[in-house]
Design an enzyme around this catalytic site. Structure first.
Site, PDB file in Angstrom:
ATOM      1  N   CYS A  37       0.840  -1.208   0.000  1.00  0.00           N
ATOM      2  CA  CYS A  37       0.000   0.000   0.000  1.00  0.00           C
ATOM      3  C   CYS A  37       0.875   1.260   0.000  1.00  0.00           C
ATOM      4  O   CYS A  37       1.727   1.422   0.855  1.00  0.00           O
ATOM      5  CB  CYS A  37      -0.924  -0.004   1.211  1.00  0.00           C
ATOM      6  SG  CYS A  37      -1.869   1.512   1.338  1.00  0.00           S
ATOM      7  N   LYS A  79       1.710  -9.644   0.495  1.00  0.00           N
ATOM      8  CA  LYS A  79       1.465  -8.877  -0.724  1.00  0.00           C
ATOM      9  C   LYS A  79       2.492  -7.758  -0.769  1.00  0.00           C
ATOM     10  O   LYS A  79       2.671  -7.045   0.217  1.00  0.00           O
ATOM     11  CB  LYS A  79       0.049  -8.295  -0.653  1.00  0.00           C
ATOM     12  CG  LYS A  79      -0.265  -7.211  -1.657  1.00  0.00           C
ATOM     13  CD  LYS A  79      -0.851  -7.812  -2.910  1.00  0.00           C
ATOM     14  CE  LYS A  79      -1.144  -6.758  -3.961  1.00  0.00           C
ATOM     15  NZ  LYS A  79      -2.083  -5.728  -3.552  1.00  0.00           N
ATOM     16  N   HIS A 129       2.599  -7.019  -6.810  1.00  0.00           N
ATOM     17  CA  HIS A 129       2.193  -5.947  -7.717  1.00  0.00           C
ATOM     18  C   HIS A 129       3.479  -5.489  -8.398  1.00  0.00           C
ATOM     19  O   HIS A 129       4.357  -4.903  -7.768  1.00  0.00           O
ATOM     20  CB  HIS A 129       1.545  -4.824  -6.897  1.00  0.00           C
ATOM     21  CG  HIS A 129       1.008  -3.696  -7.720  1.00  0.00           C
ATOM     22  ND1 HIS A 129       0.298  -2.657  -7.185  1.00  0.00           N
ATOM     23  CD2 HIS A 129       1.094  -3.439  -9.050  1.00  0.00           C
ATOM     24  CE1 HIS A 129      -0.052  -1.810  -8.145  1.00  0.00           C
ATOM     25  NE2 HIS A 129       0.433  -2.262  -9.277  1.00  0.00           N
ATOM     26  N   ASN A 170       0.465  -9.520 -10.058  1.00  0.00           N
ATOM     27  CA  ASN A 170      -0.595  -8.513  -9.942  1.00  0.00           C
ATOM     28  C   ASN A 170      -0.152  -7.201 -10.615  1.00  0.00           C
ATOM     29  O   ASN A 170       1.023  -6.889 -10.640  1.00  0.00           O
ATOM     30  CB  ASN A 170      -0.892  -8.262  -8.447  1.00  0.00           C
ATOM     31  CG  ASN A 170      -1.769  -7.039  -8.209  1.00  0.00           C
ATOM     32  OD1 ASN A 170      -1.356  -6.109  -7.519  1.00  0.00           O
ATOM     33  ND2 ASN A 170      -2.960  -7.024  -8.772  1.00  0.00           N
ATOM     34  N   GLY A 171      -1.145  -6.484 -11.129  1.00  0.00           N
ATOM     35  CA  GLY A 171      -0.897  -5.148 -11.680  1.00  0.00           C
ATOM     36  C   GLY A 171      -1.252  -5.051 -13.152  1.00  0.00           C
ATOM     37  O   GLY A 171      -0.638  -5.703 -13.987  1.00  0.00           O
ATOM     38  N   GLY A 172      -2.289  -4.261 -13.457  1.00  0.00           N
ATOM     39  CA  GLY A 172      -2.600  -3.934 -14.849  1.00  0.00           C
ATOM     40  C   GLY A 172      -3.256  -5.046 -15.649  1.00  0.00           C
ATOM     41  O   GLY A 172      -3.424  -4.901 -16.857  1.00  0.00           O
ATOM     42  N   GLY A 195      -7.247  -6.536  -9.490  1.00  0.00           N
ATOM     43  CA  GLY A 195      -7.900  -5.569  -8.610  1.00  0.00           C
ATOM     44  C   GLY A 195      -8.960  -4.773  -9.333  1.00  0.00           C
ATOM     45  O   GLY A 195     -10.143  -5.130  -9.351  1.00  0.00           O
ATOM     46  N   ARG A 196      -8.533  -3.701  -9.997  1.00  0.00           N
ATOM     47  CA  ARG A 196      -9.493  -2.775 -10.592  1.00  0.00           C
ATOM     48  C   ARG A 196     -10.314  -3.397 -11.710  1.00  0.00           C
ATOM     49  O   ARG A 196     -11.493  -3.072 -11.879  1.00  0.00           O
ATOM     50  CB  ARG A 196      -8.743  -1.530 -11.097  1.00  0.00           C
ATOM     51  CG  ARG A 196      -8.290  -0.631  -9.960  1.00  0.00           C
ATOM     52  CD  ARG A 196      -7.195   0.305 -10.402  1.00  0.00           C
ATOM     53  NE  ARG A 196      -5.980  -0.409 -10.786  1.00  0.00           N
ATOM     54  CZ  ARG A 196      -4.877   0.181 -11.225  1.00  0.00           C
ATOM     55  NH1 ARG A 196      -4.854   1.477 -11.350  1.00  0.00           N
ATOM     56  NH2 ARG A 196      -3.804  -0.541 -11.532  1.00  0.00           N
TER      57      ARG A 196
HETATM   58  C1  LIG Z   1      -9.670   1.025  -4.059  1.00  0.00           C
HETATM   59  C2  LIG Z   1      -8.523   0.070  -3.885  1.00  0.00           C
HETATM   60  C3  LIG Z   1      -8.333  -0.546  -2.649  1.00  0.00           C
HETATM   61  C4  LIG Z   1      -7.266  -1.438  -2.448  1.00  0.00           C
HETATM   62  N1  LIG Z   1      -7.114  -2.047  -1.228  1.00  0.00           N
HETATM   63  C5  LIG Z   1      -6.118  -2.953  -1.062  1.00  0.00           C
HETATM   64  C6  LIG Z   1      -5.966  -3.664   0.170  1.00  0.00           C
HETATM   65  O1  LIG Z   1      -6.729  -3.458   1.118  1.00  0.00           O
HETATM   66  N2  LIG Z   1      -4.964  -4.566   0.286  1.00  0.00           N
HETATM   67  C7  LIG Z   1      -4.104  -4.798  -0.757  1.00  0.00           C
HETATM   68  O2  LIG Z   1      -3.204  -5.642  -0.629  1.00  0.00           O
HETATM   69  N3  LIG Z   1      -4.212  -4.147  -1.929  1.00  0.00           N
HETATM   70  C8  LIG Z   1      -5.200  -3.243  -2.099  1.00  0.00           C
HETATM   71  N4  LIG Z   1      -5.314  -2.579  -3.297  1.00  0.00           N
HETATM   72  C9  LIG Z   1      -4.322  -2.807  -4.352  1.00  0.00           C
HETATM   73  C10 LIG Z   1      -4.762  -3.924  -5.278  1.00  0.00           C
HETATM   74  O3  LIG Z   1      -4.791  -5.160  -4.576  1.00  0.00           O
HETATM   75  C11 LIG Z   1      -3.803  -4.100  -6.439  1.00  0.00           C
HETATM   76  O4  LIG Z   1      -2.511  -4.382  -5.960  1.00  0.00           O
HETATM   77  C12 LIG Z   1      -3.713  -2.867  -7.320  1.00  0.00           C
HETATM   78  O5  LIG Z   1      -4.979  -2.290  -7.556  1.00  0.00           O
HETATM   79  C13 LIG Z   1      -3.041  -3.228  -8.647  1.00  0.00           C
HETATM   80  O6  LIG Z   1      -3.750  -4.254  -9.301  1.00  0.00           O
HETATM   81  P1  LIG Z   1      -4.767  -3.938 -10.524  1.00  0.00           P
HETATM   82  O7  LIG Z   1      -3.948  -3.237 -11.586  1.00  0.00           O
HETATM   83  O8  LIG Z   1      -5.263  -5.280 -10.943  1.00  0.00           O
HETATM   84  O9  LIG Z   1      -5.826  -3.030  -9.990  1.00  0.00           O
HETATM   85  C14 LIG Z   1      -6.365  -1.698  -3.509  1.00  0.00           C
HETATM   86  C15 LIG Z   1      -6.574  -1.083  -4.759  1.00  0.00           C
HETATM   87  C16 LIG Z   1      -7.635  -0.198  -4.956  1.00  0.00           C
HETATM   88  C17 LIG Z   1      -7.818   0.456  -6.315  1.00  0.00           C
END
Ligand SMILES: Cc1cc2nc3c(=O)[nH]c(=O)nc-3n(C[C@H](O)[C@H](O)[C@H](O)COP(=O)(O)O)c2cc1C
Length: 355
Positions: A37, A79, A129, A170-172, A195-196
């Site tokens: 984070c 993570k 990530h 993870n990521g993108g 994630g997103r």
């Molecule tokens: C609104 C939001 C809340 C998130 N909360 C957490 C969390 O509580 N714990 C965590 O490990 N990652 C959290 N993440 C990060 C995601 O797990 C992930 O690493 C990040 O969004 C990149 O992946 P993506 O490109 O698939 O979104 C959060 C991301 C977003 C956008």
């Protein structure tokens, strides 16, 4: 923080079991330490989130404490990012400055982190990530999820260098199609974390088990979907969610939780005709308890005002239509029967075609 959450959930689960609270207990299967984070709250103090990556020995101790705190009953996973700007000695992040850092140096820092954290044999599973976290104040969390370049190759290398550990990428990665591509490209990955992409289009992942794990993908017999108790289409899903939502509103005042209850289903029809109208209807449903409590006016009064619909614990909003019914009515009003009843497989086929 993870332990506190776990304790809370354990208490809630046992309370619900004892009180027959409707049966939505939390049964966690692992504890995850978040070392990824990038929130500014974290960056300055260096006490949690991605800042922990700069102190792998502390992370190892946290992992041990989490394992001990759970009585050794739960696996502890980690993570993380592929590093931080601080660990690379970057005073200010620029693309040029970061680009000048040698991959070998950056990767060896990541190896050092993984090796140290895993060295006492407790954490064996990492979700990575694949971009650095920039912990200087000028970088927002949103920037930190898109600006630093993704380096999937580091995570792939980790799977080769540490076959005794497991790594998820993870990521993108925004679609099931892309997740499958990455897994096919690197079969030593334990998984893909999304994630997103998942938040924006959850139905796009409804076929994930079948596509990624059954090995028969979209060519399997459609009858495979029948016979388990998962919802077979989004109408069934909304019906099932409605039961959960009504239960939540019987144990917590809708004035506080209705917005969350409604928002959770808002992206379910992403990309479908009239999805926006359904989202607008959900927004209205989300704001209804507040309006009713204020006697039908939109002007919000101080919380606690109880002129209109009162909340009766164990029942819900006195004399009002249940949230499950409101959501289903909105779905029927704005979405076609074809959309509501389409199967995960049909959704997967459409998305594959679009890719
Ligand atoms: C609104 C939001 C809340 C998130 N909360 C957490 C969390 O509580 N714990 C965590 O490990 N990652 C959290 N993440 C990060 C995601 O797990 C992930 O690493 C990040 O969004 C990149 O992946 P993506 O490109 O698939 O979104 C959060 C991301 C977003 C956008």
């Amino acid at each position: 923080a993870s332990l506190a959450v776990w304790e809370q959930s354990r208490r809630r689960a046992s309370e619900e079991e004892e009180g027959g609270g409707g049966g939505f207990p939390c049964e966690y299967t692992a504890l995850n330490l978040n070392c990824g984070c990038p929130s500014p709250k974290v960056a300055g103090k260096g006490c949690f989130g991605a800042a922990l990556m700069d102190d792998p020995i502390l992370v190892r101790e946290c992992v041990r404490a989490m394992r001990d705190g759970s009585g050794g009953t739960l696996p502890v996973t980690v993570k993380c990012r592929i590093g931080t700007d601080a660990s690379l000695g970057l005073e200010r992040f620029t693309r040029e400055g970061y680009g000048a850092i040698e991959d070998g140096r950056e990767y060896s820092k990541l190896r050092e982190f993984v090796e140290t954290v895993a060295s006492d044999g407790i954490a064996t599973d990492f979700q990575i990530h694949a971009r650095i976290a920039v912990l200087t104040k000028s970088f927002s969390p949103a920037d930190n999820r898109k600006v630093p370049p993704l380096k999937y190759e580091y995570v792939r290398r980790l799977t080769e260098d540490y076959p005794e550990l497991t790594f998820s990428l993870n990521g993108g990665i925004e679609t099931l199609y892309r997740a499958r591509e990455e897994l096919e490209r690197c079969p030593t990955l334990a998984g893909i974390m999304v994630g997103r992409g998942m938040a924006a289009d959850p139905w796009g992942f409804a076929c994930a088990d079948e596509v990624l794990y059954a090995g028969n993908g979209a060519g399997a017999d459609a009858d495979d979907e029948v016979g388990d108790d998962r919802p077979k289409n989004r109408l069934e899903l909304l019906e099932s969610y409605g039961r959960h939502a009504d239960h939540e509103e019987s144990i917590k005042d809708p004035i506080y939780i209705r917005r969350f209850v409604a928002k959770a289903v808002s992206p379910l029809f992403a990309g479908e005709p009239n999805a926006k109208k359904f989202r607008i209807a959900l927004d209205r449903i989300g704001g209804l308890p507040k309006q009713l409590r204020n006697g039908g006016s939109n002007n919000s009064k101080k919380s606690g005002a109880t002129e209109g619909a009162e909340w009766i614990p164990g029942v819900g909003l006195d004399g009002q239509t249940k949230v499950s019914e409101l959501i289903l009515n909105a779905a029927h009003e704005h979405l076609s029967d074809e959309v509501l009843r389409s199967t995960p497989r049909e959704g997967w086929e459409r998305r594959q075609w679009e890719e």
